[in-house]
Design an enzyme around this catalytic site. Structure first.
Site, PDB file in Angstrom:
ATOM      1  N   THR A  27     -13.900   4.246  10.348  1.00 37.79           N
ATOM      2  CA  THR A  27     -14.746   5.104  11.181  1.00 37.79           C
ATOM      3  C   THR A  27     -13.993   6.318  11.677  1.00 37.79           C
ATOM      4  OG1 THR A  27     -14.160   3.771  13.121  1.00 37.79           O
ATOM      5  CG2 THR A  27     -16.187   3.190  11.943  1.00 37.79           C
ATOM      6  N   THR A  75       0.831  -1.187   0.000  1.00 35.15           N
ATOM      7  CA  THR A  75       0.000   0.000   0.000  1.00 35.15           C
ATOM      8  C   THR A  75       0.852   1.217   0.000  1.00 35.15           C
ATOM      9  OG1 THR A  75      -2.238  -0.071   0.629  1.00 35.15           O
ATOM     10  CG2 THR A  75      -0.996   1.268   1.926  1.00 35.15           C
TER      11      THR A  75
END
Length: 412
Positions: free
Chosen positions: A412, A199
């Site tokens: 979140t 990533t």
């Protein structure tokens, strides 16, 4: 640290830690906030005033994201790019035909905005997997590319970040044929980092005049020694790649393997890749320490790399480093299962330059001194695993409680 400009006199390299992808001649970088993130810059671009020779290296994850596949196909047409567009927050991965169409639309809008051929636009995304891009916001962003108020390279450096805590960039200058050649780089990456492309996004620009095959060879060799030798958490992602553009605006004889000074370009490119890779490792999610592992005496370089990666990837080693615990048995274990060519009786291990294993046997060492050394934010592990000629280095970080907190609540 970033305000330092240094000169590597041995290799005649001028290093600017404030430099980035906009440093070479003919490159412009910028970014803006289009609403993918709450407040932060989330859309960036690199533009060359002339078409540039281009190459890339891509994730080995089988779930390749739409923008990555599109960019790979575009570069393969004629080994060239003139612009790269990047968004953060949303990865546009696992999004099917719509995701590919969204990437194509982004590419087409940029080509129209810049008045260039569509296949000369590379597209990259990073962020949450499985969400669609809000294309109204993307279209708005594409209409503002290259507008003067947004052409600030630091905005690009910020636009590509996700959980990173800092930007990662530099540039270097080297003389070739008596002409100054500049290589600039900007990267992102903090979590889901593991060898063989993970990533992370890496962008490298240069004004060097270099043929496509040589550029491709040089980039892949550099990445094998740098980006493919870092790990944070052992996870490889769907999106990520390193792209390199060379627009040839420096006036010198074209570089190929026969050029008498091609080694200078190779060294400079290696320096940029290593610096960016180590910056990613140091900025691992929740990391407090950079871990460098150096292996020598291996059967060959392939085995050396396997062993170095094994050590730096071991969660037991990483947690011991975080706890500043001189538990060298975890290092030895990671060496032992990494390769069948290990020679235990010829294996030596040192931790922060304190010898802890000689000829395969534990040795007495100063526990207090080693405890003090392990309090540093730069940890060095060195291992000789036999009498072979293979050597390699790998980079990683410790594993902390903060890593769990960040990734337990990423969406979140």
């Amino acid at each position: 640290m970033r305000d330092i400009e240094t000169i590597d006199t041995l290799n005649q390299l001028n290093i600017d830690l404030q430099g980035d992808v906009s440093s070479p001649l003919g490159f412009i970088a910028g970014g803006l906030h289009c609403g993918l993130r709450r407040k932060k810059v989330d859309f960036g671009w690199i533009y060359s005033t002339t078409p540039a020779t281009a190459t890339g290296v891509y994730t080995l994850n089988q779930f390749k994201a739409a923008p990555l596949k599109l960019t790979e196909d575009s570069i393969n047409k004629d080994k060239a790019l003139q612009a790269i567009i990047v968004n953060s927050a949303i990865a546009n991965a696992c999004t099917g035909e719509k995701g590919m169409q969204d990437a194509l639309d982004t590419q087409a809008w940029i080509a129209e905005q810049l008045n260039i051929e569509q296949h000369l636009v590379g597209v990259a995304s990073t962020g949450v997997i499985g969400s669609f891009l809000p294309m109204d916001k993307i279209q708005y962003a594409t209409q503002h590319v290259l507008k003067e108020q947004y052409n600030k390279s630091e905005a690009f450096n910020q636009a590509i970040l996700t959980t990173d805590t800092m930007t990662k960039h530099l540039s270097v200058k080297v003389e070739i044929d008596g002409t100054t050649v500049t290589i600039g780089g900007t990267a992102k990456g903090s979590g889901m980092i593991h060898p063989n492309m993970a990533t992370m996004l890496g962008f490298i620009t240069t004004d060097a005049n270099i043929d496509a095959n040589t550029l491709d060879y040089c980039l892949k060799q550099s990445i094998d020694q740098s980006f493919n030798m870092i790990t944070v958490d052992g996870d490889s992602s769907t999106n990520d790649m390193v792209l390199c553009m060379a627009n040839g605006q420096a006036q010198h004889t074209q570089i190929d393997a026969l050029h008498p000074e091609w080694h200078k370009f190779v060294y400079a490119l290696n320096f940029v890749c290593h610096y960016l890779a180590k910056s990613i490792a140091k900025d691992g999610e929740g990391a407090t320490k950079l871990v460098t592992v150096k292996v020598k005496g291996a059967h060959d370089v392939v085995e050396a790399r396997k062993i170095a990666k094994s050590i730096v990837s071991s969660n037991l080693v990483k947690t011991a480093v975080h706890g500043e615990d001189a538990n060298f048995g975890r290092i030895v274990t990671a060496i032992g299962y990494a390769s069948r060519y290990i020679e235990p009786s010829a294996t030596h291990v040192s931790l922060c330059q304190v010898s802890v294993l000689e000829k395969g046997m534990a040795v007495d060492f100063d526990e207090q001194r080693l405890k003090e050394e392990l309090a540093s934010d730069n940890i060095l592990i060195e291992a000789t695993v036999g009498n072979g000629e293979g050597e390699a280095a790998a980079y990683g970080c410790d594993l902390s409680y903060e890593y769990v907190r960040i990734n337990a609540s990423y969406r979140t």
